[in-house]
Design a protein around this motif. Structure first.
Motif, PDB file in Angstrom:
ATOM      1  N   GLY B  51       0.831  -1.204   0.000  1.00  0.00           N
ATOM      2  CA  GLY B  51       0.000   0.000   0.000  1.00  0.00           C
ATOM      3  C   GLY B  51       0.862   1.249   0.000  1.00  0.00           C
ATOM      4  N   LEU B  52       1.918   1.207   0.809  1.00  0.00           N
ATOM      5  CA  LEU B  52       2.858   2.331   0.866  1.00  0.00           C
ATOM      6  C   LEU B  52       3.415   2.633  -0.524  1.00  0.00           C
ATOM      7  CD1 LEU B  52       4.964   4.219   2.387  1.00  0.00           C
ATOM      8  CD2 LEU B  52       6.402   2.191   2.530  1.00  0.00           C
ATOM      9  N   GLN B  53       3.783   1.548  -1.231  1.00  0.00           N
ATOM     10  CA  GLN B  53       4.339   1.713  -2.574  1.00  0.00           C
ATOM     11  C   GLN B  53       3.317   2.387  -3.493  1.00  0.00           C
ATOM     12  OE1 GLN B  53       7.663   0.269  -2.601  1.00  0.00           O
ATOM     13  NE2 GLN B  53       7.618   1.976  -4.017  1.00  0.00           N
ATOM     14  N   VAL B  54       2.068   1.961  -3.396  1.00  0.00           N
ATOM     15  CA  VAL B  54       1.021   2.537  -4.250  1.00  0.00           C
ATOM     16  C   VAL B  54       0.779   4.002  -3.884  1.00  0.00           C
ATOM     17  CG1 VAL B  54      -1.437   2.426  -4.829  1.00  0.00           C
ATOM     18  CG2 VAL B  54      -0.082   0.331  -4.725  1.00  0.00           C
ATOM     19  N   VAL B  55       0.815   4.314  -2.583  1.00  0.00           N
ATOM     20  CA  VAL B  55       0.635   5.705  -2.164  1.00  0.00           C
ATOM     21  C   VAL B  55       1.763   6.566  -2.739  1.00  0.00           C
ATOM     22  CG1 VAL B  55       0.541   7.280  -0.195  1.00  0.00           C
ATOM     23  CG2 VAL B  55      -0.564   5.064  -0.036  1.00  0.00           C
ATOM     24  N   VAL B  56       2.984   6.029  -2.695  1.00  0.00           N
ATOM     25  CA  VAL B  56       4.125   6.784  -3.221  1.00  0.00           C
ATOM     26  C   VAL B  56       3.970   7.007  -4.723  1.00  0.00           C
ATOM     27  CG1 VAL B  56       6.611   6.659  -3.644  1.00  0.00           C
ATOM     28  CG2 VAL B  56       5.700   6.051  -1.400  1.00  0.00           C
ATOM     29  N   TRP B  57       3.517   5.965  -5.460  1.00  0.00           N
ATOM     30  CA  TRP B  57       3.394   6.074  -6.912  1.00  0.00           C
ATOM     31  C   TRP B  57       2.244   6.979  -7.327  1.00  0.00           C
ATOM     32  CZ3 TRP B  57       4.066   0.097  -7.597  1.00  0.00           C
ATOM     33  CH2 TRP B  57       5.439  -0.202  -7.630  1.00  0.00           C
ATOM     34  N   THR B  58       1.081   6.776  -6.670  1.00  0.00           N
ATOM     35  CA  THR B  58      -0.116   7.465  -7.162  1.00  0.00           C
ATOM     36  C   THR B  58      -0.440   8.720  -6.363  1.00  0.00           C
ATOM     37  OG1 THR B  58      -1.603   6.286  -5.695  1.00  0.00           O
ATOM     38  CG2 THR B  58      -1.120   5.249  -7.818  1.00  0.00           C
ATOM     39  N   GLY B  59       0.106   8.826  -5.153  1.00  0.00           N
ATOM     40  CA  GLY B  59      -0.216   9.976  -4.313  1.00  0.00           C
ATOM     41  C   GLY B  59      -1.578   9.866  -3.655  1.00  0.00           C
ATOM     42  N   SER B  60      -2.268   8.745  -3.862  1.00  0.00           N
ATOM     43  CA  SER B  60      -3.599   8.605  -3.267  1.00  0.00           C
ATOM     44  C   SER B  60      -3.561   7.595  -2.121  1.00  0.00           C
ATOM     45  CB  SER B  60      -4.610   8.140  -4.317  1.00  0.00           C
ATOM     46  OG  SER B  60      -5.757   7.621  -3.666  1.00  0.00           O
ATOM     47  N   PHE B  61      -3.894   8.089  -0.928  1.00  0.00           N
ATOM     48  CA  PHE B  61      -3.880   7.223   0.256  1.00  0.00           C
ATOM     49  C   PHE B  61      -4.964   6.158   0.154  1.00  0.00           C
ATOM     50  CE2 PHE B  61      -4.952   6.209   4.698  1.00  0.00           C
ATOM     51  CZ  PHE B  61      -3.698   5.876   5.178  1.00  0.00           C
ATOM     52  N   SER B  62      -6.157   6.575  -0.261  1.00  0.00           N
ATOM     53  CA  SER B  62      -7.269   5.623  -0.328  1.00  0.00           C
ATOM     54  C   SER B  62      -6.951   4.483  -1.294  1.00  0.00           C
ATOM     55  CB  SER B  62      -8.547   6.321  -0.789  1.00  0.00           C
ATOM     56  OG  SER B  62      -8.663   7.555  -0.150  1.00  0.00           O
ATOM     57  N   LEU B  63      -6.327   4.858  -2.426  1.00  0.00           N
ATOM     58  CA  LEU B  63      -5.938   3.840  -3.398  1.00  0.00           C
ATOM     59  C   LEU B  63      -4.946   2.860  -2.767  1.00  0.00           C
ATOM     60  CD1 LEU B  63      -7.103   3.788  -6.191  1.00  0.00           C
ATOM     61  CD2 LEU B  63      -4.968   4.747  -7.081  1.00  0.00           C
ATOM     62  N   GLY B  64      -4.043   3.418  -1.949  1.00  0.00           N
ATOM     63  CA  GLY B  64      -3.059   2.583  -1.265  1.00  0.00           C
ATOM     64  C   GLY B  64      -3.733   1.586  -0.332  1.00  0.00           C
ATOM     65  N   VAL B  65      -4.729   2.045   0.409  1.00  0.00           N
ATOM     66  CA  VAL B  65      -5.436   1.157   1.339  1.00  0.00           C
ATOM     67  C   VAL B  65      -6.114   0.026   0.566  1.00  0.00           C
ATOM     68  CG1 VAL B  65      -7.330   1.001   3.002  1.00  0.00           C
ATOM     69  CG2 VAL B  65      -5.788   2.964   3.059  1.00  0.00           C
ATOM     70  N   VAL B  66      -6.790   0.392  -0.539  1.00  0.00           N
ATOM     71  CA  VAL B  66      -7.487  -0.620  -1.331  1.00  0.00           C
ATOM     72  C   VAL B  66      -6.478  -1.592  -1.946  1.00  0.00           C
ATOM     73  CG1 VAL B  66      -8.911  -0.994  -3.363  1.00  0.00           C
ATOM     74  CG2 VAL B  66      -9.440   0.883  -1.795  1.00  0.00           C
ATOM     75  N   ALA B  67      -5.365  -1.057  -2.458  1.00  0.00           N
ATOM     76  CA  ALA B  67      -4.357  -1.912  -3.085  1.00  0.00           C
ATOM     77  C   ALA B  67      -3.742  -2.859  -2.056  1.00  0.00           C
ATOM     78  CB  ALA B  67      -3.270  -1.053  -3.726  1.00  0.00           C
ATOM     79  N   GLY B  68      -3.447  -2.324  -0.858  1.00  0.00           N
ATOM     80  CA  GLY B  68      -2.892  -3.180   0.192  1.00  0.00           C
ATOM     81  C   GLY B  68      -3.847  -4.311   0.531  1.00  0.00           C
ATOM     82  N   GLY B  69      -5.142  -3.968   0.642  1.00  0.00           N
ATOM     83  CA  GLY B  69      -6.141  -4.987   0.955  1.00  0.00           C
ATOM     84  C   GLY B  69      -6.268  -6.025  -0.147  1.00  0.00           C
ATOM     85  N   LEU B  70      -6.376  -5.547  -1.400  1.00  0.00           N
ATOM     86  CA  LEU B  70      -6.603  -6.484  -2.515  1.00  0.00           C
ATOM     87  C   LEU B  70      -5.403  -7.391  -2.752  1.00  0.00           C
ATOM     88  CD1 LEU B  70      -8.538  -4.328  -5.148  1.00  0.00           C
ATOM     89  CD2 LEU B  70      -9.420  -6.098  -3.604  1.00  0.00           C
ATOM     90  N   SER B  71      -4.187  -6.841  -2.584  1.00  0.00           N
ATOM     91  CA  SER B  71      -3.020  -7.694  -2.817  1.00  0.00           C
ATOM     92  C   SER B  71      -2.984  -8.830  -1.795  1.00  0.00           C
ATOM     93  CB  SER B  71      -1.736  -6.865  -2.777  1.00  0.00           C
ATOM     94  OG  SER B  71      -1.669  -6.146  -1.569  1.00  0.00           O
ATOM     95  N   VAL B  72      -3.398  -8.533  -0.571  1.00  0.00           N
ATOM     96  CA  VAL B  72      -3.399  -9.597   0.439  1.00  0.00           C
ATOM     97  C   VAL B  72      -4.524 -10.606   0.157  1.00  0.00           C
ATOM     98  CG1 VAL B  72      -3.723 -10.088   2.892  1.00  0.00           C
ATOM     99  CG2 VAL B  72      -2.248  -8.230   2.182  1.00  0.00           C
ATOM    100  N   VAL B  73      -5.642 -10.127  -0.427  1.00  0.00           N
ATOM    101  CA  VAL B  73      -6.696 -11.068  -0.823  1.00  0.00           C
ATOM    102  C   VAL B  73      -6.114 -12.088  -1.800  1.00  0.00           C
ATOM    103  CG1 VAL B  73      -8.858 -11.313  -2.097  1.00  0.00           C
ATOM    104  CG2 VAL B  73      -8.599  -9.469  -0.435  1.00  0.00           C
TER     105      VAL B  73
END
Lengths: 306, 287
Positions: B51-73
């Motif tokens: 999620g941290l990586q996604v936040v750094v790339w996209t600048g969107s915290f919410s996207l990071g949370v969703v990405a962190g969740g989905l990757s673990v799914v």
């Protein structure tokens, strides 16, 4: 009888290790013996009682820390060692209430209890030295007589671990050991027969804590340094893996398991970065392919059945 | 003084919110499928880093949370199908297996992201303080986390207690064979609940990483707290996870403040006492 001869042969073979003249192998073999004894304490609970404890690293650590504090504080070995084992047993008596539960609950509760020891070791800095630990623990000495170098220490460890293995074999073949098997296989029936099963499981738990405590004492003397790493959850977890990997239920199994795990920790770790991945894969492989352990694989060594 | 108490109370609540997200998944997975998944700590960690990586790339915290969740799914789906099913319900083997998975995931994370603590950047809209009644200044991020925790708790509870779907899950917890015999596709149900649990674990890593930071061994630190939550609350109970998180969050917060040396004892001592009185936890049933 055959098993006694086998054990004697193994002890004799190990006694030649110091002759190789390489302190690394002497040290590693001592570590295997010490952690093998810890794994025996876990194996006892798994195999004989049917419970999987994740707090034996805490008994190990409390004994190691007690020896470290008392020896560096000027206490004689004859006082420090009993005090350390008593500390482990007391902790065992306190944590022993967990035998009121079983199965998953027991695993999780003992894990949480074990973690308490680590939090004390790291946060009670005045007593434990915090992350720096306690250094310069001397070799044990009784009335001024004791090992003075690594190979002499090795023989002390070998003799004491051998003695504990004999005591262990005696316990599991005793009437008490048999009732534990009965409780493991059919607790309700044992209750109906009039046994106080919870009391017996409790006693077994305390015995297990004493064995782990003896291992902790030996760890402090051989390592001559104790830090929160000794109290880490991973110690408990890896001791459980050693027991299962070696072949739960045999006296020799936990030591075989200890050989593999200590080999990864001390030899492979120097060769590859990311060696814990290998350790994790060993965990996974054991569960998938070797749930009966190495001994179960060969099937040549007889199971330590009462 | 009252200010400090209010702050510690809020700190406890925000930790409780985070713990609830992690522990509710753990407890549901166990209640339904009798799967003890110790890798939940590692899910938290890897979800947080990804999620941290996604936040750094996209600048969107919410996207990071969703990405962190989905990757673990996705990770959990693979782990469950290839590995956990092969333990055939033996808790000892499940514990060893999922600890092994924890080693692999945590060390992989260490190789990729290194050993220094990393903080997930908090979004702009959550920076700064909120002013609460009584002139209490509190970090906005942690305040929002409390709100989120409460919302998720309410949602999960409603889903579990008030909807037909929740009724089926509860039936599955009670009696798996009978539920299956009534024609419920229990495998699909398990998959859905596992996915929900994994999503919560991964997302909580991102949410927690923004104030507790991510570091090697965080997987164990958070797992232990989550386990105490479910032990106190009772395995398999969603209400238990709520009560347990509140208890652990508040005790941990006040313990660290009042008696830092004994914080461990303050957490585990009450657990031991509870165990004596109610071995199955507050809301659990004897197994």
């Amino acid at each position: 009888m055959g098993r006694l001869i086998l054990l004697a042969a193994i002890a004799l073979a190990l006694a030649t290790v110091p002759m190789l003249g390489n302190p690394f192998w002497v040290g590693l073999t001592m570590q295997v013996l010490v952690f093998g004894l810890l794994a025996v304490s876990v194996d006892f609970m798994i195999r004989q009682v049917g419970l999987f404890p994740l707090c034996n690293g805490a008994f190990f650590a409390v004994a190691a820390y007690t020896v470290a504090m008392l020896e560096t504080g000027g206490w004689p070995t004859v006082a420090a060692v009993p005090a350390a084992i008593a500390a482990a047993a007391l902790m065992g008596m306190a944590f022993g209430i967990s035998v009121r539960t079983g199965g998953v609950y027991f695993i999780l509760i003992t894990l949480a209890f074990g973690q308490m020891a680590l939090s004390v070791a790291t946060s009670w800095t005045a007593l434990t030295g915090g992350d720096n630990g306690i250094t310069n623990i001397p070799y044990p000495a009784v009335a001024g007589v004791g090992p003075t170098d690594l190979s002499q220490m090795f023989f002390v460890v070998l003799a004491l671990v051998g003695l504990m293995v004999l005591v262990y074999a005696r316990i599991i073949t005793s009437q008490f050991g048999l009732t534990l098997n009965g409780i493991r296989d059919a607790e309700t029936r044992m209750v109906a027969l009039g046994y106080r099963t919870v009391t017996r499981k409790y006693v077994a738990f305390v015995i297990s804590s004493v064995f782990a405590g003896v291992a902790g004492v030996l760890y402090a003397y051989t390592n001559q340094f104790v830090s929160p790493a000794a109290a880490s959850l991973l110690v408990s977890v890896e001791a459980g893996l050693m027991a299962i990997l070696g072949g739960s239920g045999t006296v020799i199994g936990p030591f075989l398991g200890a050989t593999v795990i200590m080999g990864i920790r001390n030899i492979v770790s120097a060769m590859v970065p990311g060696w814990p991945i290998l350790m994790g894969l060993v965990f996974i492989a054991v569960v998938l392919f070797l749930p009966r352990g190495l001994v179960g694989l060969t099937g040549r060594i007889k199971r330590a059945r009462p | 003084m009252t200010h400090s108490i209010a702050l510690q109370f809020l700190n406890g609540l925000s930790l409780a919110a985070l713990l609830f997200l992690l522990a509710s998944g753990f407890t549901l997975t166990f209640g339904l499928a009798r799967v003890v998944n110790m890798a939940h700590g590692a899910y938290y960690l890897i979800g947080g880093y990804l999620g941290l990586q996604v936040v750094v790339w996209t600048g969107s915290f919410s996207l990071g949370v969703v990405a962190g969740g989905l990757s673990v799914v996705a990770i959990n789906f693979a782990v469950d199908r290839t590995l956990i099913t092969r333990t055939k319900g033996d808790p000892l083997l499940q514990v060893l297996l999922t600890i092994g998975i924890t080693y692999v995931i945590a060390e992989t994370a260490l190789l990729i992201w290194g050993g220094d603590p990393m903080r997930v950047p908090q979004p702009d809209w959550a920076r700064g303080p909120v002013v609460l009644p009584g002139d209490v200044f509190y970090p906005r991020y942690r305040f929002l986390l409390i709100v989120l925790g409460l919302a998720v708790a309410a949602l999960l509870w409603a889903l579990y207690r008030l909807t037909p779907m929740g009724a089926i899950v509860r039936a599955g917890v009670d009696d798996r064979e009978m539920t299956e015999a009534l024609g419920v596709n229990i495998t699909l149900l398990f998959t859905l609940v596992f996915a929900l649990a994994a999503f919560l674990a991964g997302a909580s890593g991102v949410l927690g990483g923004a104030f507790l930071t991510l570091y090697p061994h965080a997987e164990w630190d958070i797992l232990i707290l989550a386990l105490v939550v479910v032990i106190i609350g009772g395995l398999g109970s969603i209400e238990g996870a709520m009560a347990g998180s509140l208890f652990v969050g508040l005790i941990d917060s006040f313990g660290r403040w009042l008696l830092p040396e004994a914080a461990g004892f303050m957490l585990f001592g009450p657990m031991a006492v509870l165990l004596l009185l109610r071995p199955q936890g507050l809301f659990g049933r004897a197994h």
